[in-house]
Design a protein around this motif. Structure first.
Motif, short mmCIF file in Angstrom:
data_model
loop_
_atom_site.label_atom_id
_atom_site.label_comp_id
_atom_site.label_asym_id
_atom_site.label_seq_id
_atom_site.Cartn_x
_atom_site.Cartn_y
_atom_site.Cartn_z
N LEU A 285 0.82 -1.21 0.00
CA LEU A 285 0.00 0.00 0.00
C LEU A 285 0.85 1.27 0.00
CD1 LEU A 285 -2.81 -1.12 2.46
CD2 LEU A 285 -3.07 -0.63 0.01
N CYS A 286 2.07 1.21 0.53
CA CYS A 286 2.97 2.37 0.48
C CYS A 286 3.24 2.79 -0.95
CB CYS A 286 4.29 2.07 1.19
SG CYS A 286 4.22 2.26 2.95
N GLY A 287 3.28 1.83 -1.86
CA GLY A 287 3.51 2.14 -3.26
C GLY A 287 2.29 2.71 -3.97
N GLU A 288 1.10 2.52 -3.39
CA GLU A 288 -0.13 2.98 -4.03
C GLU A 288 -0.60 4.35 -3.53
OE1 GLU A 288 -3.15 0.00 -3.62
OE2 GLU A 288 -1.80 -1.61 -4.24
N VAL A 289 -0.01 4.81 -2.43
CA VAL A 289 -0.43 6.05 -1.79
C VAL A 289 0.62 7.12 -2.09
CG1 VAL A 289 -0.88 7.09 0.46
CG2 VAL A 289 -1.68 4.81 -0.01
N PRO A 290 0.23 8.37 -2.30
CA PRO A 290 1.22 9.43 -2.54
C PRO A 290 2.24 9.54 -1.40
CG PRO A 290 -1.00 10.24 -2.99
CD PRO A 290 -1.15 8.88 -2.37
N PRO A 291 3.50 9.85 -1.72
CA PRO A 291 4.55 9.88 -0.69
C PRO A 291 4.27 10.81 0.49
CG PRO A 291 5.53 9.99 -2.87
CD PRO A 291 4.05 10.09 -3.06
N PHE A 292 3.64 11.96 0.25
CA PHE A 292 3.40 12.87 1.37
C PHE A 292 2.41 12.27 2.37
CE2 PHE A 292 -0.06 14.07 -1.42
CZ PHE A 292 -1.10 14.40 -0.56
N LEU A 293 1.48 11.42 1.90
CA LEU A 293 0.55 10.75 2.82
C LEU A 293 1.26 9.68 3.63
CD1 LEU A 293 -2.64 10.47 0.58
CD2 LEU A 293 -2.23 12.03 2.48
N VAL A 294 2.19 8.97 3.00
CA VAL A 294 2.99 7.98 3.73
C VAL A 294 3.81 8.68 4.80
CG1 VAL A 294 4.80 6.23 3.52
CG2 VAL A 294 3.06 6.41 1.74
N SER A 295 4.40 9.82 4.45
CA SER A 295 5.18 10.60 5.40
C SER A 295 4.33 11.05 6.59
CB SER A 295 5.78 11.82 4.69
OG SER A 295 6.39 12.68 5.61
N ASN A 296 3.15 11.59 6.31
CA ASN A 296 2.26 12.04 7.37
C ASN A 296 1.82 10.88 8.27
OD1 ASN A 296 2.41 14.65 6.42
ND2 ASN A 296 0.47 14.54 5.31
N LEU A 297 1.56 9.74 7.67
CA LEU A 297 1.13 8.58 8.44
C LEU A 297 2.27 8.05 9.31
CD1 LEU A 297 -1.24 6.76 9.06
CD2 LEU A 297 -0.57 5.34 7.12
N ALA A 298 3.50 8.08 8.80
CA ALA A 298 4.65 7.64 9.61
C ALA A 298 4.82 8.53 10.83
CB ALA A 298 5.92 7.66 8.76
N ARG A 299 4.67 9.83 10.64
CA ARG A 299 4.76 10.76 11.77
C ARG A 299 3.64 10.54 12.77
NH1 ARG A 299 5.39 15.84 7.89
NH2 ARG A 299 7.31 15.20 6.92
N GLU A 300 2.43 10.34 12.26
CA GLU A 300 1.29 10.12 13.15
C GLU A 300 1.44 8.83 13.93
OE1 GLU A 300 -3.54 9.41 12.92
OE2 GLU A 300 -2.47 10.03 11.11
N ALA A 301 1.90 7.78 13.26
CA ALA A 301 2.08 6.49 13.94
C ALA A 301 3.14 6.60 15.03
CB ALA A 301 2.46 5.41 12.93
N ARG A 302 4.22 7.32 14.74
CA ARG A 302 5.27 7.48 15.75
C ARG A 302 4.79 8.31 16.93
NH1 ARG A 302 7.90 5.93 19.17
NH2 ARG A 302 10.10 6.33 19.49
N SER A 303 4.03 9.34 16.67
CA SER A 303 3.51 10.17 17.76
C SER A 303 2.45 9.42 18.58
CB SER A 303 2.96 11.49 17.24
OG SER A 303 1.80 11.26 16.46
N SER A 304 1.87 8.36 18.00
CA SER A 304 0.90 7.54 18.73
C SER A 304 1.58 6.48 19.58
CB SER A 304 -0.06 6.87 17.75
OG SER A 304 -0.81 7.83 17.07
N GLY A 305 2.90 6.40 19.51
CA GLY A 305 3.63 5.45 20.34
C GLY A 305 4.06 4.18 19.62
N LEU A 306 3.76 4.04 18.36
CA LEU A 306 4.20 2.86 17.61
C LEU A 306 5.66 3.05 17.23
CD1 LEU A 306 1.06 2.43 15.34
CD2 LEU A 306 1.66 1.11 17.37
N ARG A 307 6.47 1.97 17.30
CA ARG A 307 7.89 2.11 17.01
C ARG A 307 8.31 1.50 15.68
NH1 ARG A 307 11.78 0.15 21.27
NH2 ARG A 307 13.19 0.95 19.70
N HIS A 308 7.83 0.30 15.35
CA HIS A 308 8.33 -0.38 14.16
C HIS A 308 7.54 -0.07 12.90
CE1 HIS A 308 10.25 -2.73 17.38
NE2 HIS A 308 11.25 -2.70 16.53
#
Length: 140
Positions: free
Chosen positions: A56-79
């Motif tokens: 799915l990372c390949g199907e979604v625009p890069p800026f959305l993947v970037s935003n989701l990575a930041r959101e996941a990290r701020s939610s406490g997810l590490r990997h």
């Protein structure tokens, strides 16, 4: 005019029940925010989840993947953010990747974990060919 029509679902859940269709962005967000990466869940193996996130990372625009990575990290997810970073790295765009790495990596050991996740399928570092070098060669 009929107001209450039965929806026609083409997607199904893991049990075979009808499910609404999700966009790739919705599917990626659902997969990322609701899992502990590589751990078996009731319906799915952790490897299947990781594979779906990578796809799915390949199907979604890069800026959305970037935003989701930041959101996941701020939610406490590490990997999971590290796996999203690997998907972002594969697509390029150096400035966005650098900014996302800076904001998603919060501990020193996460850099080595990022490399381990990136190389887990036998990836090798790309070396620039600048000519031949021998350690025994004298420097001039």
């Amino acid at each position: 005019m009929k107001l209450n029509t039965k929806p026609k679902f083409t997607e199904t859940t893991h049990e075979g029940a009808p499910a609404a269709r999700m966009t790739p962005e919705q599917a990626l967000r659902r997969s990322v925010m609701s899992c502990l990466l590589w751990e078996r869940e009731f319906y799915e193996d952790g490897e299947d989840i990781a594979g779906r996130i990578e796809r799915l990372c390949g199907e979604v625009p890069p800026f959305l993947v970037s935003n989701l990575a930041r959101e996941a990290r701020s939610s406490g997810l590490r990997h999971v953010p590290l796996l999203l970073l690997c998907g972002l790295i594969k697509r390029g765009n150096g400035a966005l990747v650098a900014e996302t790495i800076e904001q998603a990596i919060q501990r020193a050991d996460e850099l080595t974990e990022l490399l381990a996740i990136y190389w887990r399928k036998g990836k090798t570092p790309q070396v620039l060919s600048l000519g031949t070098y021998s350690p025994t060669e004298e420097r001039r």
